[in-house]
Design a protein around this motif. Structure first.
Motif, PDB file in Angstrom:
ATOM      1  N   VAL A   1      -6.592  11.899 -13.345  1.00  0.00           N
ATOM      2  CA  VAL A   1      -7.970  11.530 -13.649  1.00  0.00           C
ATOM      3  C   VAL A   1      -8.800  11.734 -12.387  1.00  0.00           C
ATOM      4  CG1 VAL A   1      -7.569   9.097 -13.114  1.00  0.00           C
ATOM      5  CG2 VAL A   1      -9.465   9.714 -14.617  1.00  0.00           C
ATOM      6  N   ALA A   2     -10.039  12.187 -12.587  1.00  0.00           N
ATOM      7  CA  ALA A   2     -10.884  12.483 -11.422  1.00  0.00           C
ATOM      8  C   ALA A   2     -11.320  11.226 -10.703  1.00  0.00           C
ATOM      9  CB  ALA A   2     -12.108  13.291 -11.867  1.00  0.00           C
ATOM     10  N   ASN A   3     -11.741  10.193 -11.464  1.00  0.00           N
ATOM     11  CA  ASN A   3     -12.203   8.945 -10.866  1.00  0.00           C
ATOM     12  C   ASN A   3     -11.565   7.805 -11.656  1.00  0.00           C
ATOM     13  OD1 ASN A   3     -13.654   6.677  -9.946  1.00  0.00           O
ATOM     14  ND2 ASN A   3     -15.458   7.921  -9.505  1.00  0.00           N
TER      15      ASN A   3
ATOM     16  N   GLU B   1       0.842  -1.194   0.000  1.00  0.00           N
ATOM     17  CA  GLU B   1       0.000   0.000   0.000  1.00  0.00           C
ATOM     18  C   GLU B   1       0.879   1.247   0.000  1.00  0.00           C
ATOM     19  OE1 GLU B   1      -2.588  -0.133   3.319  1.00  0.00           O
ATOM     20  OE2 GLU B   1      -3.987  -1.565   2.411  1.00  0.00           O
ATOM     21  N   VAL B   2       0.344   2.350  -0.515  1.00  0.00           N
ATOM     22  CA  VAL B   2       1.032   3.639  -0.502  1.00  0.00           C
ATOM     23  C   VAL B   2       0.015   4.714  -0.158  1.00  0.00           C
ATOM     24  CG1 VAL B   2       2.816   2.964  -2.160  1.00  0.00           C
ATOM     25  CG2 VAL B   2       0.678   3.962  -2.974  1.00  0.00           C
ATOM     26  N   MET B   3       0.530   5.901   0.199  1.00  0.00           N
ATOM     27  CA  MET B   3      -0.313   7.051   0.493  1.00  0.00           C
ATOM     28  C   MET B   3       0.257   8.276  -0.210  1.00  0.00           C
ATOM     29  SD  MET B   3      -1.197   6.569   4.558  1.00  0.00           S
ATOM     30  CE  MET B   3      -2.278   7.995   4.531  1.00  0.00           C
ATOM     31  N   VAL B   4      -0.609   9.051  -0.843  1.00  0.00           N
ATOM     32  CA  VAL B   4      -0.216  10.299  -1.484  1.00  0.00           C
ATOM     33  C   VAL B   4      -0.422  11.426  -0.477  1.00  0.00           C
ATOM     34  CG1 VAL B   4      -0.674  11.894  -3.368  1.00  0.00           C
ATOM     35  CG2 VAL B   4      -0.787   9.422  -3.772  1.00  0.00           C
TER      36      VAL B   4
ATOM     37  N   GLU C   1     -10.789   6.284  -0.434  1.00  0.00           N
ATOM     38  CA  GLU C   1      -9.749   5.609   0.326  1.00  0.00           C
ATOM     39  C   GLU C   1      -8.452   6.396   0.229  1.00  0.00           C
ATOM     40  OE1 GLU C   1      -9.373   1.594  -0.884  1.00  0.00           O
ATOM     41  OE2 GLU C   1     -11.515   1.101  -0.588  1.00  0.00           O
ATOM     42  N   THR C   2      -7.845   6.590   1.409  1.00  0.00           N
ATOM     43  CA  THR C   2      -6.555   7.282   1.439  1.00  0.00           C
ATOM     44  C   THR C   2      -5.391   6.341   1.195  1.00  0.00           C
ATOM     45  OG1 THR C   2      -6.460   6.995   3.845  1.00  0.00           O
ATOM     46  CG2 THR C   2      -7.445   9.045   2.992  1.00  0.00           C
ATOM     47  N   ARG C   3      -5.608   5.070   1.413  1.00  0.00           N
ATOM     48  CA  ARG C   3      -4.566   4.068   1.182  1.00  0.00           C
ATOM     49  C   ARG C   3      -4.794   3.446  -0.199  1.00  0.00           C
ATOM     50  NH1 ARG C   3      -1.982   2.663   6.056  1.00  0.00           N
ATOM     51  NH2 ARG C   3      -2.967   3.631   7.878  1.00  0.00           N
ATOM     52  N   ILE C   4      -3.796   3.568  -1.034  1.00  0.00           N
ATOM     53  CA  ILE C   4      -3.891   3.086  -2.413  1.00  0.00           C
ATOM     54  C   ILE C   4      -3.250   1.709  -2.490  1.00  0.00           C
ATOM     55  CG2 ILE C   4      -3.279   3.544  -4.803  1.00  0.00           C
ATOM     56  CD1 ILE C   4      -3.201   6.499  -4.124  1.00  0.00           C
TER      57      ILE C   4
ATOM     58  N   GLU D   1       0.264  18.567   6.626  1.00  0.00           N
ATOM     59  CA  GLU D   1       0.295  17.502   5.617  1.00  0.00           C
ATOM     60  C   GLU D   1      -0.864  16.538   5.881  1.00  0.00           C
ATOM     61  OE1 GLU D   1       5.157  17.371   5.043  1.00  0.00           O
ATOM     62  OE2 GLU D   1       4.102  15.691   5.989  1.00  0.00           O
ATOM     63  N   LYS D   2      -1.471  16.109   4.839  1.00  0.00           N
ATOM     64  CA  LYS D   2      -2.561  15.142   4.967  1.00  0.00           C
ATOM     65  C   LYS D   2      -2.645  14.285   3.706  1.00  0.00           C
ATOM     66  CE  LYS D   2      -6.242  18.152   3.260  1.00  0.00           C
ATOM     67  NZ  LYS D   2      -7.586  18.719   3.548  1.00  0.00           N
ATOM     68  N   PRO D   3      -3.136  13.038   3.830  1.00  0.00           N
ATOM     69  CA  PRO D   3      -3.217  12.144   2.655  1.00  0.00           C
ATOM     70  C   PRO D   3      -4.340  12.572   1.713  1.00  0.00           C
ATOM     71  CG  PRO D   3      -4.122  11.054   4.577  1.00  0.00           C
ATOM     72  CD  PRO D   3      -3.538  12.348   5.073  1.00  0.00           C
ATOM     73  N   ARG D   4      -4.106  12.329   0.424  1.00  0.00           N
ATOM     74  CA  ARG D   4      -5.105  12.612  -0.596  1.00  0.00           C
ATOM     75  C   ARG D   4      -5.854  11.318  -0.894  1.00  0.00           C
ATOM     76  NH1 ARG D   4      -5.884  16.290  -4.881  1.00  0.00           N
ATOM     77  NH2 ARG D   4      -7.842  15.680  -5.884  1.00  0.00           N
ATOM     78  N   ALA D   5      -7.166  11.376  -0.832  1.00  0.00           N
ATOM     79  CA  ALA D   5      -7.995  10.170  -1.040  1.00  0.00           C
ATOM     80  C   ALA D   5      -8.182   9.907  -2.534  1.00  0.00           C
ATOM     81  CB  ALA D   5      -9.334  10.330  -0.359  1.00  0.00           C
ATOM     82  N   ILE D   6      -8.399   8.647  -2.879  1.00  0.00           N
ATOM     83  CA  ILE D   6      -8.682   8.225  -4.237  1.00  0.00           C
ATOM     84  C   ILE D   6     -10.060   7.581  -4.264  1.00  0.00           C
ATOM     85  CG2 ILE D   6      -7.562   5.983  -3.922  1.00  0.00           C
ATOM     86  CD1 ILE D   6      -6.708   6.121  -6.842  1.00  0.00           C
ATOM     87  N   THR D   7     -10.805   7.842  -5.332  1.00  0.00           N
ATOM     88  CA  THR D   7     -12.167   7.315  -5.455  1.00  0.00           C
ATOM     89  C   THR D   7     -12.132   5.982  -6.197  1.00  0.00           C
ATOM     90  OG1 THR D   7     -13.041   9.565  -5.531  1.00  0.00           O
ATOM     91  CG2 THR D   7     -14.490   7.786  -6.273  1.00  0.00           C
TER      92      THR D   7
END
Length: 345
Positions: A129-131, A34-37, A84-87, A60-66
Motif C-alpha cells: 500500500v502506498a500510504n 521497532e524494525v527497519m525495512v 519514518e524509516t523506523r517502523i 543498502e538503505k532503509p525504506r521509509a513509511i508514510t
C-alpha cells in the motif's frame, strides 16, 4: 630539512578514514519494538530487528513509511504527515475526526471514533500500500458509514458495542493484506442536530411519565385487590357467624320444644297443646313486624285464636313443669302485642 609524506601513508590514512566512515554509516541500532525495512540497490533485501545491525553504506538503505497522525487544535483536527524509516510495531491509536453519517431513519449524525491497530508485517505495510495509515483511516470511515447506515438512531445509541464489533470485523480482512491487525474500534461521540435532541428529550420525558402512570395504576390495582380480598374475607366470616348463630338458635328452639314435651308428657292432647303453644307464640311475635312497610295496617282480629292460645298458656301455667314456659310466653306476647298496637296506630 623538510619532512616528506609518502604516498603509501596517505593512502593508508584514506583507507582508515573510509573504513571509519563505512562503519559509522553501516552501523544501525534498532530499538526494542521497532524494525527497519532495508533495500539493496532499490529492491527489498531484509528486515532489521531490534539490536545492533550492519548495512553496506550507499548500497543498502532503509525504506521509509508514510504515517499520518491527527493533532487537535480546539475543536478541530488537522493531519500531520511524516516519513519514518523506523517502523513501530506497537499498538497505535488513530483518533480520526467526526464523520457525517446518515442512519436508516434519515437522521444525519456526526460520529467521532478511535481506531487501534498494529503493524504485523512491515514488508507488506511498505510495499502493498502506498500510504498505510491513510488507507486504514479511509477504510475505517467507509466501514463506519456502511455499518451505521444500516441502523436506526435509537438502535445506534443502544448498541455501541455491536457497532464497534461490526466495524472491526469488516476491517480485518482488507487490513490484513497490508500487514496490519485491527485490534479494536471505539465509537466515541455521536452528535445530533438540535431538533433531533429536543425530540429525544420530549420522548424521554413522555416515556418517564408513562412509566409513572403505569406504576401508579399497578399500585391502585394492588390496593383494590387487597380491599376486595379483605371484603371477601369479612363477608365469609360474617356468613360463618350467621350460620353458627342460626344453628345455635335452632338448637335452642329444639331444646325448648324437647323440654316442653318432657314437661307435658307424651299424650296426643299434650302434643296438640304444644303445637298450639308454638303457633300462638309465632303469631304474637309477628304482630310488631306487620306494620313496618306502611303507615297504617289493618290487622284482622281473631279473638278465638288468640284466646285459644291464651288458654293453652293458662294450662301450661297450671302445671308445675310448664309454669316457667307459660310465663315467658305471656311476657313475650304482651310485649309484642304492645308493639303491634303502637305500630298500627
Amino acid at each position: 630539512m623538510e619532512t616528506m609524506v609518502s604516498p603509501g601513508l596517505i593512502l593508508s590514512l584514506f583507507v582508515v578514514a573510509m573504513g571509519i566512515i563505512v562503519i559509522i554509516k553501516g552501523l544501525v541500532i534498532v530499538r526494542q519494538s521497532e524494525v527497519m525495512v532495508i533495500e539493496r540497490l532499490g529492491t527489498f533485501h531484509r528486515v532489521l530487528e531490534s539490536g545492533i545491525n550492519l548495512i553496506i553504506p550507499f548500497v543498502e538503505k532503509p525504506r521509509a513509511i508514510t504515517l499520518i497522525r491527527y493533532q487537535r487544535a480546539g475543536d478541530d483536527y488537522y493531519p500531520v504527515t511524516s516519513e519514518e524509516t523506523r517502523i513501530d510495531r506497537r499498538e497505535t491509536v488513530m483518533d480520526f475526526p467526526g464523520q457525517p453519517v446518515v442512519t436508516t431513519d434519515n437522521v444525519t449524525v456526526r460520529i467521532n471514533g478511535a481506531l487501534y491497530f498494529q503493524i504485523i508485517d512491515p514488508r507488506r505495510s511498505v510495499y502493498e500500500v502506498a500510504n498505510m495509515s491513510q488507507a486504514v483511516e479511509v477504510l475505517a470511515k467507509t466501514t463506519l458509514r456502511s455499518v451505521v447506515g444500516k441502523m436506526e438512531l435509537d438502535k445506534l445509541f443502544e448498541s455501541r458495542s455491536e457497532v464497534n464489533n461490526d466495524i472491526q470485523a469488516a476491517m480485518e480482512e482488507p487490513a490484513s493484506k497490508w500487514g496490519v491487525k485491527i485490534n479494536r474500534v471505539e465509537v466515541q461521540d455521536i452528535n445530533m442536530p438540535e431538533e433531533v435532541e429536543e425530540a429525544m428529550r420530549l420522548q424521554m420525558a413522555a416515556e418517564r411519565k408513562r412509566r409513572a402512570t403505569v406504576t401508579e395504576a399497578e399500585g391502585e390495582k394492588s390496593a383494590a385487590i387487597a380491599q376486595a380480598q379483605g371484603q371477601k374475607e369479612s363477608a365469609v366470616l360474617n356468613a360463618q357467624g350467621d350460620k353458627e348463630a342460626a344453628i345455635l338458635r335452632a338448637e335452642g328452639e329444639q331444646e325448648s320444644i324437647r323440654l316442653v314435651l318432657n314437661a307435658l308428657g307424651e299424650g296426643e292432647d299434650d302434643k296438640q297443646t304444644v303445637v298450639g303453644y308454638l303457633l300462638g307464640q309465632s303469631y304474637i311475635k309477628a304482630l310488631p313486624t306487620m306494620a313496618q312497610d306502611g303507615e297504617r295496617v289493618f290487622v284482622p282480629y281473631e279473638s278465638s285464636a288468640l284466646l285459644g292460645s291464651m288458654g293453652m298458656f293458662r294450662d301450661l301455667a297450671g302445671s308445675p313443669e310448664g309454669a316457667p314456659l307459660a310465663n315467658e310466653a305471656l311476657r313475650t306476647g304482651a310485649v309484642s302485642g304492645a308493639a303491634a298496637g303502637s305500630a298500627s296506630s
